[in-house]
Write an enzyme that holds these catalytic residues in place. Structure first.
Site, PDB file in Angstrom:
ATOM      1  N   GLY A 136      -3.281  -2.408 -26.310  1.00  0.00           N
ATOM      2  CA  GLY A 136      -3.139  -1.095 -26.912  1.00  0.00           C
ATOM      3  C   GLY A 136      -4.317  -0.185 -26.645  1.00  0.00           C
ATOM      4  N   ASP A 165       3.140   2.842 -26.909  1.00  0.00           N
ATOM      5  CA  ASP A 165       3.265   3.066 -28.353  1.00  0.00           C
ATOM      6  C   ASP A 165       3.467   4.541 -28.684  1.00  0.00           C
ATOM      7  OD1 ASP A 165       3.045   0.400 -28.913  1.00  0.00           O
ATOM      8  OD2 ASP A 165       0.917   0.460 -29.437  1.00  0.00           O
ATOM      9  N   GLY A 351      -5.738  -7.904   9.481  1.00  0.00           N
ATOM     10  CA  GLY A 351      -6.071  -7.485   8.129  1.00  0.00           C
ATOM     11  C   GLY A 351      -4.824  -7.346   7.282  1.00  0.00           C
ATOM     12  N   ILE A 358      -1.961  -5.123   8.928  1.00  0.00           N
ATOM     13  CA  ILE A 358      -2.625  -4.537  10.090  1.00  0.00           C
ATOM     14  C   ILE A 358      -2.570  -5.525  11.248  1.00  0.00           C
ATOM     15  CG2 ILE A 358      -4.711  -3.397  10.936  1.00  0.00           C
ATOM     16  CD1 ILE A 358      -3.604  -2.129   8.396  1.00  0.00           C
ATOM     17  N   LYS A 371      -0.394  -0.120  11.623  1.00  0.00           N
ATOM     18  CA  LYS A 371      -0.480  -0.265  10.168  1.00  0.00           C
ATOM     19  C   LYS A 371       0.922  -0.095   9.593  1.00  0.00           C
ATOM     20  CE  LYS A 371      -2.835   1.649   6.120  1.00  0.00           C
ATOM     21  NZ  LYS A 371      -3.908   2.564   5.667  1.00  0.00           N
ATOM     22  N   ASP A 463      -9.418   7.069  -2.408  1.00  0.00           N
ATOM     23  CA  ASP A 463      -9.500   5.607  -2.262  1.00  0.00           C
ATOM     24  C   ASP A 463     -10.768   5.235  -1.499  1.00  0.00           C
ATOM     25  OD1 ASP A 463      -8.810   2.952  -2.490  1.00  0.00           O
ATOM     26  OD2 ASP A 463      -7.458   2.964  -0.756  1.00  0.00           O
TER      27      ASP A 463
END
Length: 545
Positions: A136, A165, A351, A358, A371, A463
């Site tokens: 919560g 909630d 990768g 990759i 990719k 990112d």
């Protein structure tokens, strides 16, 4: 105290609306564990009412616990020091102090979040997990590195349990609302598009909550709104866990916290772990939510490894971060044996990230990589297709755009929208993560300059990690799937925060040197002062409660 014998610790949990008392031995045997939840009569939890509930309930639970384990057998008293609601924490601490003084036994205050991790490890076969902790008041991705549990990812605003909630209250469902959202979601059959906000290994849920409320108010079926809310939010949680997994290279994932009881979330994480070839653990439901046994167990771990507290040190800490705790109970030798595994990359790939596989090849006569944003089994098809296509197109666009700013990036050879593939030039070099691990920090100032150029051009990467820079003769930026155009100072500040946390999580021993060089380079950006000041404000808002 004779620590050579089997110790018995009583733990008091009371950080929010749940009152818990648990008794556990130093060999991990749970002798007593009971939790009583405070259910508010109308709206959300009022801190003072929750504290009054603790004051009444601790007495009842303590009496019951001492009928199972006589008071003279208690060797240690432990309680949740934080994080949590101030009034609740104060009642909990007062209860623990009173018992400690009355029986003349030592007292230990422990971190609530880390208690979840350690009881999870005790009750599963997990050794060194990446942990998704969802409740919560908390939404964090945690990993143990360098004598601390580091916060790898988290919510930037509200916790997932709070999100569910609040939505439930808006729809007049009883508390706790997550149970009812899950129930309605099972009968949903229409996916409603809602905001999906992932920034590196962090998420934002407030926009999603507002949008879901509006959909409910617009007379969409409650089953469909609950279904869409769950699919969106849990996909975001699973994605940031997968991103953290790729970043830390852990071989185990563990789910803890009250929201861990949700079967759909468990299913999503299980599928992700199968796709990533790592192990997945969830403790029994009794030990997922807040409970006294977890507090008692961490108290034992800390006490047996030298932790001592004076009563003057037992003042609650409402914003007690997981990474504020010096972990004295885990030996570094535990991580130098064959029991600790790392994530395995399939041999045919060079990768495997959180999003894509990759592979290396030849395009015409040029060395290339492909990719491929592979399908995610944990996401429903409508959402998965939307995300993969959008990010594939976005990445290609931004790789071209940053070149106009004088930033090096791979050249795009081909885009396959149908299969969500990009083929681009192969860059000979090492990712920044590897260079830092080798102790080569000469390029770090260049990273700051590059980020400054991006921000000057109105581009936010979203990112930034040390895995998304390739260092060769020049420094290349990659992986713009989450990128966007923005002139907002806060977006740029969050960009830097994402990078800062990624460095802290795995380069903790070199953090100051790396970060100072990056910031020195970033100062070439004319608005650097505003961004750095905004960073401080955003970091203060981070959810640890």
């Amino acid at each position: 105290m004779d620590t050579s014998k089997d110790l018995i610790c009583i733990g008091f949990e009371g950080t929010a609306e749940k009152t818990g008392v648990g008794i556990i031995t130093s060999n991990g045997e749970v002798l007593f564990n009971k939790t009583i939840i405070y259910t508010p009569p109308v709206q959300g939890i009022h801190p003072r009412e929750a504290a009054d509930h603790h004051a009444e309930t601790f007495v009842k639970l303590l009496k019951e616990a001492l009928t199972v384990v006589p008071i003279e057998k208690i060797d240690l008293v432990s309680f949740s020091l934080g994080p949590g609601l101030g009034p609740s924490l104060r009642v909990t601490a007062t209860t623990a102090r009173a018992l400690s003084l009355s029986i003349n036994k030592p007292i230990i205050g422990v971190n609530h979040c880390i208690s979840h991790v350690e009881i999870g490890k005790l009750k599963t076969d997990a050794l060194d997990p990446l942990t998704l902790y969802v409740s919560g008041g908390n939404t964090q991705v945690l990993a143990y590195t360098g004598k601390k549990y580091r916060v790898i990812g988290e919510t930037l605003d509200i916790a997932i349990g709070n999100c569910l909630d609040q939505f439930a209250r808006h729809c007049n469902m009883p508390h706790p609302g997550g149970v009812y959202v899950e129930k309605y979601a099972k009968n949903g059959n229409k996916f409603i598009k809602l905001p999906y906000t992932v920034k590196g290994m962090d998420i934002s849920l407030s926009g999603l909550l507002t949008a879901a409320m509006k959909k409910y108010d617009s007379k969409e079926r409650i089953e469909d709104v609950c279904y869409s809310l769950q699919e969106n939010s849990f996909s975001m949680l699973t994605e940031i866990t997968e991103r953290a997994l790729a970043h830390t290279n852990k071989a185990e994932v563990m789910l803890v916290g009250g929201v861990a009881a949700n079967n759909r979330l468990k299913e999503m994480l299980d599928i992700m772990c199968i796709e990533q070839n790592v192990d997945f653990y969830v403790p029994e439901r009794e030990f997922c939510g807040d409970n006294g046994a977890m507090i008692a167990w961490l108290g034992i771990l800390q006490y047996l490894n030298g932790k001592r507290m004076d009563l003057n040190d037992t003042k609650p800490i409402s914003n007690y971060r997981s990474d504020m705790v010096e972990v004295n109970w885990i030996s570094e030798n535990e991580f130098n044996n064959e029991n600790i595994k790392s994530r395995i990359i399939p041999e045919h790939l060079i990768g495997k990230g959180a999003e894509a596989d990759i592979s290396k090849g030849i395009y015409l006569e040029f060395e290339s990589i492909t990719k491929e944003r592979v399908k995610k089994g944990y996401r429903i098809l409508e959402l998965d297709e939307l995300i993969r296509l959008r990010r594939t197109v976005k990445e290609a666009r931004f790789l071209a755009s940053i070149k106009e700013l004088g930033i090096y990036a791979p050249s795009i050879f081909d885009i396959d929208k149908e299969n969500k593939k990009i083929t681009m030039s192969y860059i000979h070099g090492k990712i920044a993560k590897e260079k830092i691990e080798e102790g080569n920090l000469n390029f770090c100032e260049d990273l700051g300059k590059i980020i400054g150029k991006m921000h000057s051009g109105g581009i936010v990467h979203n990112d930034l990690t040390t895995s998304n820079f390739i260092v060769s003769d020049n420094t290349f930026v990659i992986d713009f799937g989450l990128g966007k155009y923005s002139d907002l100072v806060e977006d740029k500040a969050i960009d830097l925060i994402v990078l800062k946390k990624s460095i802290m999580s795995i380069h903790y021993d070199k953090f100051d040197s790396v970060w100072n060089k990056i910031i020195e380079g970033y100062k070439t950006y004319e608005m650097f002062e505003s961004v750095l000041e905004c960073m401080k404000e955003v970091e203060k808002r981070a959810r640890y409660l």
